[in-house]
Design an enzyme around this catalytic site. Structure first.
Site, PDB file in Angstrom:
ATOM      1  N   SER A  83      17.333  -6.865  -7.774  1.00 61.16           N
ATOM      2  CA  SER A  83      18.606  -6.614  -8.438  1.00 61.16           C
ATOM      3  C   SER A  83      18.540  -5.297  -9.222  1.00 61.16           C
ATOM      4  CB  SER A  83      18.989  -7.804  -9.316  1.00 61.16           C
ATOM      5  OG  SER A  83      20.376  -7.802  -9.563  1.00 61.16           O
ATOM      6  N   ASP A 125      24.705 -14.356  -1.473  1.00 65.36           N
ATOM      7  CA  ASP A 125      24.757 -13.690  -2.776  1.00 65.36           C
ATOM      8  C   ASP A 125      26.151 -13.118  -3.013  1.00 65.36           C
ATOM      9  OD1 ASP A 125      24.286 -12.328  -5.111  1.00 65.36           O
ATOM     10  OD2 ASP A 125      22.895 -10.865  -4.242  1.00 65.36           O
ATOM     11  N   HIS A 181      20.846 -14.473  -4.222  1.00 66.74           N
ATOM     12  CA  HIS A 181      20.349 -13.360  -5.027  1.00 66.74           C
ATOM     13  C   HIS A 181      18.837 -13.415  -5.223  1.00 66.74           C
ATOM     14  CE1 HIS A 181      21.480  -9.969  -7.531  1.00 66.74           C
ATOM     15  NE2 HIS A 181      20.702 -10.407  -8.500  1.00 66.74           N
TER      16      HIS A 181
END
Length: 507
Positions: free
Chosen positions: A200, A434, A487
């Site tokens: 991320s 995600d 994610h």
């Protein structure tokens, strides 16, 4: 196996969604040369000289509260970033003979690597289903030597008297100095193949830290490449808005949502894409793409999502959602459409439903215990970094986050990634489940990026796609879509993630 740090992950997701707004537009082509480490005799007197001794016994983790069985070889402690701050580290050597050394960089920004150690890819795991520490059979130490850092300074167990580290430049300097300190403790790792893998917001850390390492004349290391998991790569419109309709269509094809209403939704999105001029951008999402920058429209998106959510869900039908969310905020529209079928939808993994309790977090409770901190040699954690809920609070430092996101952050695709690919491998992994970082937006951003003399990928994903996803791999840059993860890919499908690493990055 679904191993999550629950509250902390929820916190990570919220703050990483916000940071997307801080990324600027990019529509330029780059052809630059990477700045290489200087190994000339003029700088040889500055080179880090590894000390010839075994790993420091004082940093060896001898026990962990509540862990039963034989504890694997683990080390933790502090690495000096400068005279008034140190970063907390955890190191786990590979359980096999491995030439690979991976540094894992958590996202946020402001979320500690210690969280990733216990919840994503370390040899010890704590999860909702297993609140006491136990062996993780899918640990990355099965194939690599692993280092986790609580960085930037102000994160997790890191300690010192300095102000928070809030800029990329300072964080990069701290990382380089901390890695030097680490190599002094573990000199045998200097010759290993070094990879930085960020998740991320960690994509921003990994790319910038790689460039900082390669620009440091005193480090004679075997750097090999960068891995980016669910990476934040583009401005808000590109990452989340323009391709939202494609993301929704893909989720529908996977069978998670809209099985009986996909045609209606598709028609509504088609109208909205035309009104917002997104269709002209999507027409450029071709393989290969024409060799000039992809133009995109710009809009000011409302932040009153809670109000729009209440309005959209009143009546609970698709038409009401499209009527309530007017304009070009197709990301929020997609989010609320999912709520119609799953009132407990969690945006970091849209396959989860109301049976999942995101607020039951045994990991944060565990890390805040004094006996655990003592076992991890984390007793030096500064009280200045400790909230009323403990060092980790909800898993991330939100004060630090707010300071970092107040700075303008440039997409790593503008300059850094193209430069890195001239000599090193860069590999992206995205999850179809995600909704925080849309894989479709990342792919659009990559098609608008020039690396090694060509803009975008030339081979079409459609020609490679299987039920599991697809991989594009050209000119030292790879992009993999996995249909099985959201994610936090390492905790959702560790075997797939290992295959991604071994097939596209590690060599």
């Amino acid at each position: 196996m679904l191993s999550l740090f629950l509250k902390s992950l929820f916190a990570i997701i919220i703050i990483e969604l916000t940071i997307i707004h801080a990324l600027p537009t990019y529509t330029v082509h780059w052809k630059c040369s990477i700045q290489q480490a200087n190994t000339s005799s003029a700088s040889s007197n500055q080179t880090v000289q590894p000390r010839q001794h075994a790993a420091p016994s004082s940093d060896r983790i001898k026990s962990l509260p509540e862990f039963k069985g034989s504890l694997p070889e683990l080390y933790s402690g502090y690495l000096e970033a400068n005279s008034d701050k140190s970063l907390f580290y955890t190191y786990a050597p590979a359980v096999v003979d491995s030439e690979t050394f991976i540094v894992w960089l958590q996202g946020g920004p402001g979320c500690a690597g210690t969280l990733g150690f216990f919840s994503e890819n370390g040899p010890i795991e704590i999860s909702q289903s297993s609140p006491s520490p136990s062996l993780n059979p899918e640990s990355w130490t099965n194939f690599a030597n692993m280092l986790w850092l609580d960085q930037p300074f102000g994160t997790g167990y890191s300690q010192g008297q300095a102000a928070y580290t809030t800029t990329i430049e300072e964080a990069s300097s701290d990382f380089v100095n901390a890695l030097k300190s680490f190599y002094q403790k573990f000199p045998h790792l200097m010759k290993k193949k070094l990879y930085l893998v960020g998740e991320s917001y960690g994509s921003i850390w990994s790319a910038n830290f790689a460039e900082a390492l390669l620009s440091e004349p005193s480090l004679n290391i075997n750097f090999m490449g960068v891995g980016i998991v669910s990476g934040l790569t583009a401005d808000y419109e590109t990452q989340e808005q323009i391709t939202a309709s494609i993301w929704v269509e893909h989720i529908s094809k996977l069978g998670y949502y809209f099985n009986n209403t996909s045609s209606t939704i598709s028609e509504e999105f088609k109208k909205r894409n035309k009104e917002c001029q997104y269709d002209s951008v999507l027409n450029r999402l071709t393989f290969p793409t024409e060799q000039y920058p992809i133009w995109r429209p710009e809009y000011n998106f409302s932040t009153s999502t809670s109000l729009r959510k209440r309005e959209a869900l009143d009546g609970e039908d698709i038409g009401n959602v499209f009527n309530s969310i007017s304009g070009c905020d197709l990301y929020s529209l997609s989010n609320f459409l999912l709520y119609l079928e799953n009132s407990c939808v969690i945006t970091y993994d849209v396959s989860l439903d109301c049976s999942f309790n995101e607020y039951n977090d045994p990991l944060i409770t565990y890390l805040n215990r004094e006996d655990v901190r003592s076992s991890l040699h984390a007793t030096k954690a500064s009280t200045a970094l400790t909230s009323g809920e403990g060092v980790f609070a909800d898993g991330c430092n939100f004060d630090l986050y707010k300071k970092i996101v107040s700075n303008n952050v440039e997409s790593v695709l503008v300059e850094i990634i193209p430069r890195l690919t001239e000599k090193y491998k860069v590999s992206f992994l995205a999850g179809a489940l995600d909704l925080q970082i849309l894989w479709t937006g990342t792919l659009l951003a990559l098609q608008n990026t020039t690396w090694n003399g060509w803009q975008g990928f030339t081979q079409s994903p459609g020609s490679l796609e299987t039920t599991n996803g697809f991989t594009l791999d050209e000119r030292n840059l790879a992009f993999t879509l996995s249909n099985s993860v959201g994610h936090m890919a390492p905790s959702k499908d560790p075997q797939m993630v290992r295959e991604w690493l071994e097939n596209t990055l590690l060599y």
